[in-house]
Design a protein around this motif. Sequence first.
Motif, PDB file in Angstrom:
ATOM      1  N   THR A  81       9.827  -9.296   3.512  1.00 29.47           N
ATOM      2  CA  THR A  81      10.198  -7.863   3.187  1.00 29.47           C
ATOM      3  C   THR A  81      11.397  -7.778   2.454  1.00 29.47           C
ATOM      4  O   THR A  81      11.374  -6.702   1.387  1.00 29.47           O
ATOM      5  N   ILE A  82      12.356  -8.550   2.412  1.00 35.84           N
ATOM      6  CA  ILE A  82      13.267  -8.580   1.219  1.00 35.84           C
ATOM      7  C   ILE A  82      12.723  -8.742  -0.019  1.00 35.84           C
ATOM      8  O   ILE A  82      13.259  -8.054  -1.209  1.00 35.84           O
ATOM      9  N   ASN A  83      11.837  -9.808  -0.130  1.00 32.26           N
ATOM     10  CA  ASN A  83      11.299  -9.975  -1.570  1.00 32.26           C
ATOM     11  C   ASN A  83      10.179  -8.847  -2.031  1.00 32.26           C
ATOM     12  O   ASN A  83      10.327  -8.495  -3.306  1.00 32.26           O
ATOM     13  N   ILE A  84       9.798  -8.174  -1.133  1.00 34.40           N
ATOM     14  CA  ILE A  84       8.918  -6.915  -1.592  1.00 34.40           C
ATOM     15  C   ILE A  84       9.902  -5.868  -1.931  1.00 34.40           C
ATOM     16  O   ILE A  84       9.506  -5.395  -3.250  1.00 34.40           O
ATOM     17  N   ALA A  85      11.111  -5.602  -1.498  1.00 39.03           N
ATOM     18  CA  ALA A  85      12.133  -4.546  -1.973  1.00 39.03           C
ATOM     19  C   ALA A  85      12.608  -5.171  -3.292  1.00 39.03           C
ATOM     20  O   ALA A  85      12.627  -4.181  -4.294  1.00 39.03           O
ATOM     21  N   ILE A 219       8.699  -0.941   6.572  1.00 40.99           N
ATOM     22  CA  ILE A 219       7.437  -0.177   7.386  1.00 40.99           C
ATOM     23  C   ILE A 219       6.121  -0.469   6.735  1.00 40.99           C
ATOM     24  O   ILE A 219       5.308   0.077   7.171  1.00 40.99           O
ATOM     25  N   LEU A 220       6.179  -0.915   5.381  1.00 39.88           N
ATOM     26  CA  LEU A 220       5.116  -1.009   4.717  1.00 39.88           C
ATOM     27  C   LEU A 220       4.130  -1.885   5.331  1.00 39.88           C
ATOM     28  O   LEU A 220       2.660  -1.591   5.364  1.00 39.88           O
ATOM     29  N   GLY A 221       4.251  -2.712   6.098  1.00 40.88           N
ATOM     30  CA  GLY A 221       3.379  -3.653   6.881  1.00 40.88           C
ATOM     31  C   GLY A 221       2.628  -2.928   7.850  1.00 40.88           C
ATOM     32  O   GLY A 221       1.544  -3.347   8.337  1.00 40.88           O
ATOM     33  N   LEU A 222       3.069  -1.785   8.245  1.00 40.22           N
ATOM     34  CA  LEU A 222       2.156  -0.930   9.222  1.00 40.22           C
ATOM     35  C   LEU A 222       0.779  -0.565   8.597  1.00 40.22           C
ATOM     36  O   LEU A 222      -0.120  -0.220   9.267  1.00 40.22           O
ATOM     37  N   VAL A 223       0.616  -0.416   7.192  1.00 30.72           N
ATOM     38  CA  VAL A 223      -0.618  -0.183   6.711  1.00 30.72           C
ATOM     39  C   VAL A 223      -1.177  -1.449   5.921  1.00 30.72           C
ATOM     40  O   VAL A 223      -2.128  -1.475   5.387  1.00 30.72           O
ATOM     41  N   GLY A 224      -0.409  -2.621   6.517  1.00 30.64           N
ATOM     42  CA  GLY A 224      -1.306  -3.839   5.814  1.00 30.64           C
ATOM     43  C   GLY A 224      -0.430  -4.311   4.425  1.00 30.64           C
ATOM     44  O   GLY A 224      -0.970  -5.243   3.752  1.00 30.64           O
ATOM     45  N   ILE A 228       7.776  -7.299   7.703  1.00 33.21           N
ATOM     46  CA  ILE A 228       8.068  -7.192   9.150  1.00 33.21           C
ATOM     47  C   ILE A 228       7.136  -5.977   9.780  1.00 33.21           C
ATOM     48  O   ILE A 228       6.807  -5.941  10.960  1.00 33.21           O
ATOM     49  N   GLY A 229       6.865  -5.080   9.126  1.00 28.97           N
ATOM     50  CA  GLY A 229       6.264  -3.827   9.584  1.00 28.97           C
ATOM     51  C   GLY A 229       4.858  -4.268  10.261  1.00 28.97           C
ATOM     52  O   GLY A 229       4.419  -3.587  11.178  1.00 28.97           O
ATOM     53  N   ALA A 230       3.890  -5.448   9.683  1.00 36.70           N
ATOM     54  CA  ALA A 230       2.665  -5.996  10.185  1.00 36.70           C
ATOM     55  C   ALA A 230       3.279  -6.328  11.726  1.00 36.70           C
ATOM     56  O   ALA A 230       2.245  -6.198  12.671  1.00 36.70           O
TER      57      ALA A 230
END
Lengths: 270, 275, 267
Positions: A81-85, A219-224, A228-230
């Motif tokens: 998550t931190i890397n994505i940001a 929250i991006l993990g919610l859509v894959g 951490i959203g996953a």
Amino acid sequence: MSVASVETPVWVHRTPVKRLMLWAGWLGCVALFVWCWERMTQRTIWAFVWDAPNAAADIGSRAFPPRWSYMERLWAPLWDTINIATLGTLLGIMMAVPLAFLAASNTTPSRLILRPIALFAIVATRSINSLIWALLLVSILGPGILAGILAIALRSIGFIGKLLYEAIEETDIRQVEAISATGASQGQILTYGIVPQVLPSFYGISVFRWDINIRESAILGLVGAGGIGAQLNSSLNMLAWPQVMLIILVILGTVIISEWVSAKVRHAII
Amino acid sequence: MLRIEGLKKTYKTGDKALSDVSFEVPQGQVVGLIGPSGAGKSTLIRCINRLVEPTSGNVLLNDLNLPALRTAELRRARRRIGMIFQEYALVERLTVMENVLSGRLGYVGFWRSFMRRYPDTDIANAFRLLDRVGLMAHADKRADALSGGQRQRVGIARALAQDPELLLIDEPTASLDPKTSRQIMRLIVEICRERGLPAIINIHDVVLAQQFSDRIIGLQAGRVVFDGPPAGLTEDVLTRIYGEEDWTAMRNGAAEDAEAEAEDKAQAEKMLRAL
Amino acid sequence: MSTAYPTTWRKPPQMIHSRALRIALALGAVVYLVLAIGTIEVNWARVVAGMERAQRFVAGFLQPDFTTRWRDISNGLMESLTMTFTSTVVGVAISIPIGVGAARNVAPRAVYLVCRAIIATSRALQEIIVAIFFVALFGFGAFAGFLTLTFATIGFIGKLLAEDIEDIDEAQAEAIRATGASWLQLINYAIQPQVMPRLIGLSLYRLDINFRESAVIGIVGAGGIGAALNTSLSRYEYSSAGAILLIIIAIVMMAEYSSGYLRKWVK
């Protein structure tokens, strides 16, 4: 207040016409609100709504205590998550900076063609939330953090681009004029006259956006799209409330830390 | 040597800023340009180095007609014309040394200036100029850390770093107190004498203009209405130039503070709007 | 004139003065970048396959199809717009007392703490996460979305309003207090005129933000145009998705333009 005062013997707060218009405006607003409310709740099942307190109590009782042991499975997605940001912010900056110089009326090389294109790109990327970008990119690139990084980057372009081009347009022209008077070339005017003036706002904007991006990437993990959203999504699907609770606490902690870091950094820079 | 012939400037809005201005400035002469606000003093100075494009007329600097030059030639010409600005116009977030070195921009290439790698002689010369204006100890400070008088000295050093043949000076004392104003004017005139430099000083303070220039040109509504020695500025002449009275608004410290605060707020507001 | 001047000059470091710290930070940044970029796994076969879809999406964006799914789109749009308006109105209405309560200079300490806590919770929780919970509690549909946006509005407006009240010109408040005015009169005469224009401006920003958010929370089932977008994307109907995205962009642009106009008019 720059209202010219007219001396009248009878003091009224507002003229009758103004008062009437004000009342009509309020009435219109109330009517619009009622109509919107009716439209919106057409398909609401009120039984669910009245039952909500029970449902809340139920979920609450099941969510406590959080399942602390699940933490060991969260470190890796948290790092993602931190890397994505961070990578998303960097990529966004790389694309937003040239766009901002194209969009600012005082630095754009072509007012009729490139400037409108740059402005549209800024508005379009800004209007669409990163979760929607992620949805789209996951369907194109497949699930994973690459989609997440690109989604964050695209959303950041609009934000950084807009603020930066406004900062460029607001630079002090006297300083730019002084540099051009020395016989400097266009590139030199840019690096000596304009860049030093916008650099502080540029840093401020970037750090501010990074802070927002930490929240959004959670929250991006919610859509894959990775992160951490996953875990949140799968825990929700399994109705594993104690895990959900823990994940939300972790996200909250990260958000608070990132806000603190960004405030510190912005304070140090400016 | 500078010769101006029939210079005219009409702005797009239709305002006639200059109508048919002609005069000549010989080597080493310090010309004080006076006149009320809006008389076209700033426009005149800016038409010489084409920060403002003149509508018609000739500006001959050593037989080079400036209005006829193309972009690249204009840049070469500009580097020999030093300009000193009202309210200093330093790049405030750069160091004093970078500001002085920026006077060399017309002489060095883009990458050299981008990497701040100026030729040795430029750097030695920049230090000599800083020493001359009495700021040797401040070379590494940021320009916005200096006082008004010190900033204007940096502005002077920047203009001199260009190794100019002509100095254009736009209201050099507009935001300085009377004592500092005198010091700055004295420094400018001394330097012009040392180097035999011609200079045009656009100034609204008549007393200062009289005290420090060799010759006065009075501008009124875009026309030269007086051209002669400082001693020729009689009350009569002044009324012709300025009309009955002249009010020049001065900005004070409190207004500036309020402005800075408003700017901070506007910045926060903008961040919100971009969300 | 014979003093020799230095012939070299280096720009002194502007932010971090210790050389060791500078090098450490630069190294740290490089190491972090290498590690972070290393975590990106790209399935190139999948990307190549996706390129064809990307092309179709770009084509769909350029030739949007408004008609095939118009019923879904118009329903979703209606839900989004009504949700946006009602939630902004209710959210602003609730956030006014909370904002006043969270201003240190007008509220008693206990009230201040409670209101600040409410604002902090609302701001820390992502809209999407809140939406997931409200959907779980209130069922699918626009009502959950309305509650989500209202909740988010409270944190946003409440915080900014409180800060604004804390920044007001104390002299005006003092002058009103000196007349022997009650607390409510103080709010009405000294505070309200000073913060009203900004409150209206902020509400308009929030209206704009709420609309954009309403397009997102549909993805987790809270109604609105997001649901239609989600459906069309999951069915790979890119021309419908393109149409929805264009509508969102157009409405955001319109809202921005008209809110700028409205703000000028209010001032």
